[in-house]
Write an enzyme that holds these catalytic residues in place. Sequence first.
Site, mmCIF file in Angstrom:
data_model
loop_
_atom_site.group_PDB
_atom_site.id
_atom_site.type_symbol
_atom_site.label_atom_id
_atom_site.label_comp_id
_atom_site.label_asym_id
_atom_site.label_seq_id
_atom_site.Cartn_x
_atom_site.Cartn_y
_atom_site.Cartn_z
ATOM 1 N N ALA A 134 0.796 -1.236 0.000
ATOM 2 C CA ALA A 134 0.000 0.000 0.000
ATOM 3 C C ALA A 134 0.819 1.272 0.000
ATOM 4 O O ALA A 134 0.271 2.367 0.134
ATOM 5 C CB ALA A 134 -0.930 0.007 1.222
ATOM 6 N N ASN A 185 2.549 -11.663 -22.127
ATOM 7 C CA ASN A 185 3.450 -10.580 -22.508
ATOM 8 C C ASN A 185 4.867 -11.136 -22.604
ATOM 9 O O ASN A 185 5.363 -11.747 -21.644
ATOM 10 C CB ASN A 185 3.409 -9.438 -21.487
ATOM 11 C CG ASN A 185 4.087 -8.190 -21.996
ATOM 12 O OD1 ASN A 185 4.097 -7.912 -23.197
ATOM 13 N ND2 ASN A 185 4.661 -7.413 -21.086
ATOM 14 N N SER A 192 -3.800 -8.795 -13.368
ATOM 15 C CA SER A 192 -3.230 -7.990 -14.438
ATOM 16 C C SER A 192 -3.765 -8.469 -15.774
ATOM 17 O O SER A 192 -4.046 -9.668 -15.946
ATOM 18 C CB SER A 192 -1.704 -8.108 -14.443
ATOM 19 O OG SER A 192 -1.149 -7.538 -15.611
ATOM 20 N N TYR A 205 5.525 -13.585 -14.436
ATOM 21 C CA TYR A 205 4.479 -12.675 -13.955
ATOM 22 C C TYR A 205 3.108 -13.079 -14.504
ATOM 23 O O TYR A 205 2.121 -13.135 -13.780
ATOM 24 C CB TYR A 205 4.836 -11.250 -14.383
ATOM 25 C CG TYR A 205 3.916 -10.173 -13.855
ATOM 26 C CD1 TYR A 205 4.051 -9.696 -12.552
ATOM 27 C CD2 TYR A 205 2.928 -9.614 -14.665
ATOM 28 C CE1 TYR A 205 3.223 -8.693 -12.077
ATOM 29 C CE2 TYR A 205 2.102 -8.617 -14.194
ATOM 30 C CZ TYR A 205 2.250 -8.156 -12.906
ATOM 31 O OH TYR A 205 1.423 -7.165 -12.425
ATOM 32 N N GLU A 239 -15.557 -13.638 -9.808
ATOM 33 C CA GLU A 239 -15.440 -12.860 -11.040
ATOM 34 C C GLU A 239 -14.069 -12.176 -11.142
ATOM 35 O O GLU A 239 -13.427 -11.882 -10.139
ATOM 36 C CB GLU A 239 -16.524 -11.782 -11.108
ATOM 37 C CG GLU A 239 -17.911 -12.329 -11.405
ATOM 38 C CD GLU A 239 -17.984 -13.009 -12.759
ATOM 39 O OE1 GLU A 239 -17.388 -12.502 -13.730
ATOM 40 O OE2 GLU A 239 -18.608 -14.074 -12.844
ATOM 41 N N THR A 240 -13.679 -11.901 -12.369
ATOM 42 C CA THR A 240 -12.504 -11.072 -12.635
ATOM 43 C C THR A 240 -12.971 -9.847 -13.400
ATOM 44 O O THR A 240 -13.517 -9.964 -14.500
ATOM 45 C CB THR A 240 -11.445 -11.818 -13.460
ATOM 46 O OG1 THR A 240 -10.983 -12.952 -12.713
ATOM 47 C CG2 THR A 240 -10.259 -10.916 -13.770
ATOM 48 N N ALA A 260 2.166 -16.037 -15.570
ATOM 49 C CA ALA A 260 1.748 -17.309 -14.970
ATOM 50 C C ALA A 260 1.158 -17.088 -13.584
ATOM 51 O O ALA A 260 0.138 -17.698 -13.222
ATOM 52 C CB ALA A 260 2.941 -18.265 -14.885
ATOM 53 N N LYS A 294 -0.248 -14.307 -12.415
ATOM 54 C CA LYS A 294 -1.516 -13.583 -12.489
ATOM 55 C C LYS A 294 -2.627 -14.447 -13.100
ATOM 56 O O LYS A 294 -3.798 -14.334 -12.717
ATOM 57 C CB LYS A 294 -1.336 -12.290 -13.291
ATOM 58 C CG LYS A 294 -0.419 -11.276 -12.616
ATOM 59 C CD LYS A 294 -0.918 -10.880 -11.233
ATOM 60 C CE LYS A 294 -0.086 -9.762 -10.615
ATOM 61 N NZ LYS A 294 -0.568 -9.376 -9.271
#
Length: 246
Positions: free
Chosen positions: A12, A147, A140, A153, A235-236, A155, A157
């Site tokens: 944060a 990408n 992401s 990263y 959900e996403t 994998a 996400k």
Amino acid sequence: MDHAKCAVVTGASRGIGKAIAAALGAAGYNVVGTATSDAGVKSIETSLCSLYPGSSAMVLDVTSDTSIDEFVARLLDAGHQPHVLVNNAAITRDNLVLRMKDAEWDEVLSANLTSVFKLSRRLIRIMIKARAGRIINIGSVVGSIGNAGQTNYAAAKAGMIGYTKSLAREIASRGITVNAVAPGFIDTDMTKNLAPLHREQMLSQIPVGRLGLPEEIAAAVVFLASDMASYITGETLHINGGMYMA
């Protein structure tokens, strides 16, 4: 809303996590923001706690079992009963697969995916006793479209999406929802430092023609944390200016 509800936000001290913590504070939550260093904690105290006296900042290394245990103990000792957990902390160790070291893979999977499982597992026990809670995982767009140079990263996400759906099925009957928010390219310190050509290439992929704002991601998190989102789980929510349409 009960203004005594506690929301934990990992990572944060800057960027999206900082915006999420501020938005939840403005919505009336007692926010506990975490950072991996004392400097990060001081940053949260300056940006968040000075505005919202019910909020606090704590050190947490999400990759350390000991740190997680100590954090949860401090949380409970302070009288916090977490109602919302926002798993936002993440790192990158970009490289092409043929050059990627085992450590670069392991560090990203540990920080970005395994940590979500470990911290959620600890706080879910508290939420189950209250028969209420919200877990919101920050993913992401890369987890959906991939990408080059970010297989580790992506994998992590992508795994987060499957984890979110499965956990949502496990604990829905306990009054706990689990959702993910998948940002696209967001205007943060990282994107501000991009070379102009790279930035132009990035913008060309976004139909709305601009980067997203951290506050736009934060607004979605506040909604998913609210009572009005109690019928949404597993959900996403993709927030990417049309770059990826699920």
